[in-house]
Write a protein that holds these residues in place. Sequence first.
Motif, short mmCIF file in Angstrom:
data_model
loop_
_atom_site.label_atom_id
_atom_site.label_comp_id
_atom_site.label_asym_id
_atom_site.label_seq_id
_atom_site.Cartn_x
_atom_site.Cartn_y
_atom_site.Cartn_z
N CYS A 219 -30.27 -14.64 13.21
CA CYS A 219 -29.90 -15.58 12.16
C CYS A 219 -28.44 -15.99 12.37
CB CYS A 219 -30.06 -14.95 10.78
SG CYS A 219 -31.74 -14.34 10.43
N ALA A 220 -28.19 -17.29 12.42
CA ALA A 220 -26.83 -17.75 12.74
C ALA A 220 -26.70 -19.23 12.40
CB ALA A 220 -26.52 -17.49 14.22
N THR A 221 -25.65 -19.85 12.92
CA THR A 221 -25.47 -21.28 12.73
C THR A 221 -26.51 -22.04 13.55
OG1 THR A 221 -23.95 -21.47 14.61
CG2 THR A 221 -22.97 -20.99 12.45
N GLN A 222 -26.74 -23.29 13.17
CA GLN A 222 -27.66 -24.12 13.93
C GLN A 222 -27.17 -24.30 15.36
OE1 GLN A 222 -30.73 -25.68 12.58
NE2 GLN A 222 -30.96 -25.57 14.81
N ALA A 223 -25.86 -24.42 15.51
CA ALA A 223 -25.29 -24.63 16.85
C ALA A 223 -25.56 -23.43 17.76
CB ALA A 223 -23.79 -24.89 16.75
N PHE A 224 -25.41 -22.20 17.22
CA PHE A 224 -25.64 -21.02 18.06
C PHE A 224 -27.12 -20.87 18.39
CE2 PHE A 224 -26.19 -16.37 18.70
CZ PHE A 224 -25.40 -16.25 19.83
N ILE A 225 -27.99 -21.12 17.43
CA ILE A 225 -29.43 -21.04 17.70
C ILE A 225 -29.82 -22.09 18.74
CG2 ILE A 225 -31.74 -21.26 16.70
CD1 ILE A 225 -30.21 -18.68 15.93
N ASP A 226 -29.26 -23.28 18.65
CA ASP A 226 -29.53 -24.33 19.65
C ASP A 226 -29.07 -23.88 21.03
OD1 ASP A 226 -30.62 -25.96 17.72
OD2 ASP A 226 -28.84 -27.24 17.52
N ASP A 227 -27.91 -23.21 21.09
CA ASP A 227 -27.41 -22.69 22.38
C ASP A 227 -28.39 -21.66 22.96
OD1 ASP A 227 -25.16 -24.26 22.30
OD2 ASP A 227 -23.83 -22.66 21.58
N LEU A 228 -28.90 -20.77 22.11
CA LEU A 228 -29.84 -19.75 22.58
C LEU A 228 -31.13 -20.37 23.13
CD1 LEU A 228 -29.56 -17.11 19.70
CD2 LEU A 228 -29.02 -16.69 22.10
N LYS A 229 -31.53 -21.53 22.58
CA LYS A 229 -32.80 -22.16 22.96
C LYS A 229 -32.62 -23.27 23.99
CE LYS A 229 -35.60 -22.92 19.44
NZ LYS A 229 -36.08 -23.33 18.10
N ASN A 230 -31.39 -23.45 24.47
CA ASN A 230 -31.14 -24.50 25.46
C ASN A 230 -31.95 -24.24 26.73
OD1 ASN A 230 -29.58 -25.72 27.86
ND2 ASN A 230 -28.63 -26.71 26.08
N VAL A 231 -32.65 -25.27 27.23
CA VAL A 231 -33.54 -25.08 28.37
C VAL A 231 -32.79 -24.77 29.66
CG1 VAL A 231 -35.40 -26.49 27.41
CG2 VAL A 231 -33.64 -27.58 28.83
N ASN A 232 -31.50 -25.06 29.71
CA ASN A 232 -30.73 -24.84 30.93
C ASN A 232 -29.86 -23.59 30.89
OD1 ASN A 232 -31.51 -27.28 32.38
ND2 ASN A 232 -30.34 -28.38 30.82
N SER A 233 -29.40 -23.21 29.69
CA SER A 233 -28.44 -22.12 29.62
C SER A 233 -28.65 -21.19 28.43
CB SER A 233 -27.01 -22.69 29.54
OG SER A 233 -26.88 -23.54 28.40
N GLY A 234 -29.78 -21.30 27.74
CA GLY A 234 -30.02 -20.47 26.57
C GLY A 234 -30.65 -19.14 26.91
N ALA A 235 -30.03 -18.04 26.47
CA ALA A 235 -30.54 -16.71 26.82
C ALA A 235 -31.91 -16.45 26.21
CB ALA A 235 -29.55 -15.64 26.36
N SER A 236 -32.16 -16.92 24.99
CA SER A 236 -33.48 -16.70 24.40
C SER A 236 -34.54 -17.51 25.13
CB SER A 236 -33.47 -17.09 22.91
OG SER A 236 -32.76 -16.14 22.16
N MET A 237 -34.19 -18.70 25.58
CA MET A 237 -35.12 -19.54 26.31
C MET A 237 -35.40 -18.97 27.71
SD MET A 237 -37.03 -22.15 26.25
CE MET A 237 -37.56 -23.72 26.90
N LEU A 238 -34.34 -18.59 28.41
CA LEU A 238 -34.49 -18.23 29.82
C LEU A 238 -34.92 -16.78 30.03
CD1 LEU A 238 -31.39 -20.15 31.21
CD2 LEU A 238 -33.79 -20.86 31.25
#
Length: 400
Positions: A219-238
């Motif tokens: 749970c965090a800011t929208q910006a941090f969650i977006d970073d986590l889900k980024n298809v190129n550099s997001g740790a949660s995504m990758l």
Amino acid sequence: MSTFNPADKIQDLQYFGEFGGVNPSISDSSTYTFLSAKTMFDTFEGNAEGCYLYSRHSSPSNLYLGQALAAMEGTEAANVAASGMGAITPVLMQLCSAGDEIVSSRTIYGGTYAFMKNMMPRWNIKTNFVDITKLDVVEAAITPNTKVLYCETVSNPLLEVADIESLSKIAKKHNIALVVDNTFSPLSVSPIKLGADVVIHSLTKFINGSSDTVGGVICATQAFIDDLKNVNSGASMLLGPTMDSFRSASILKNLRTLHIRMKQHSHNAMHLAQAFEKEGLKVVYPGLESHPSHAIYSSMINHEYGFGGMMTIDVGSLEKANSLMELMQNRNLGYLAVSLGFYKTLFSAPGTSTSSEIPIEEQKEMGLTDGLIRFSIGLDNDIERTYQVMKQCMMELNIL
């Protein structure tokens, strides 16, 4: 106290199923179709709100649960994961790069400790473990390379309390992120309101409450969650710790009763803690005035939900601890099992189970003794009856 009530925030959310069901429909798809190639491209770029691409990125079921948990914690957004560790590890990897450092509480869940101690050095990320209750020691451990200050609201297994508001001031002073694992105290404590930057839960525990599902949330800011889900550099995504949609739907249903369950967990734990302390046992429970951080924790919590369902009793030796746990299980008082938040009381000796990743010498230094039993107190209807049977077990083993 603030007028913010996390249970009300959950209750105010309304999701209907595809055909008007009172529960939202479960998304049983790994991939989604698009009406145009342009929309698919936009979704890859993160610009097509309301469109779904691939369930590792997001799914309707996961988003419903994420929205509910963000509302509970008072954050802009949340991202669910397949386990508690599947939430913790991407956060640390997203916030840290090679050469960076973490300052962490020394009394944390064994899996988190092992990841910081044994895995992160492979990427040249160092962790300084400190006594989180000593603010001067915490600040002294921060260096120019520190990026994260990490703690648990109530630590596993010693039930030390983190002064989140004071830790937040230290983190902001040094421009680092305060990450708080709030697994032991959902609803009772809202770390974001106290200054935390990121709040993590193992959904496996109290939030789900039925010991049938593994899950986690960030749970965090929208910006941090977006970073986590980024298809190129997001740790949660990758890294890919994706929660299954059926599990998301199950947890969302159980989340609706969390406020009722937490009140009962807390009521029962307080009853047992007070009773066994009067018997002269060494009991640790944040609701007891004898707890060194009782005043701080009392100022942090939403008192409606109490001091939580976790308690420890030190019975003197591992032999006595094992004998007591086996006898209590035999008397149907609970289960000799790891984890917590179940309707039935769960108990374990953490030094040889959930904290076994921590070296023996470090366990001794932090006060984790062989005879310590960690209890996750259940939802027993007649807790005095439970107490009397537990007391009888202890008397038979000459603990009392």
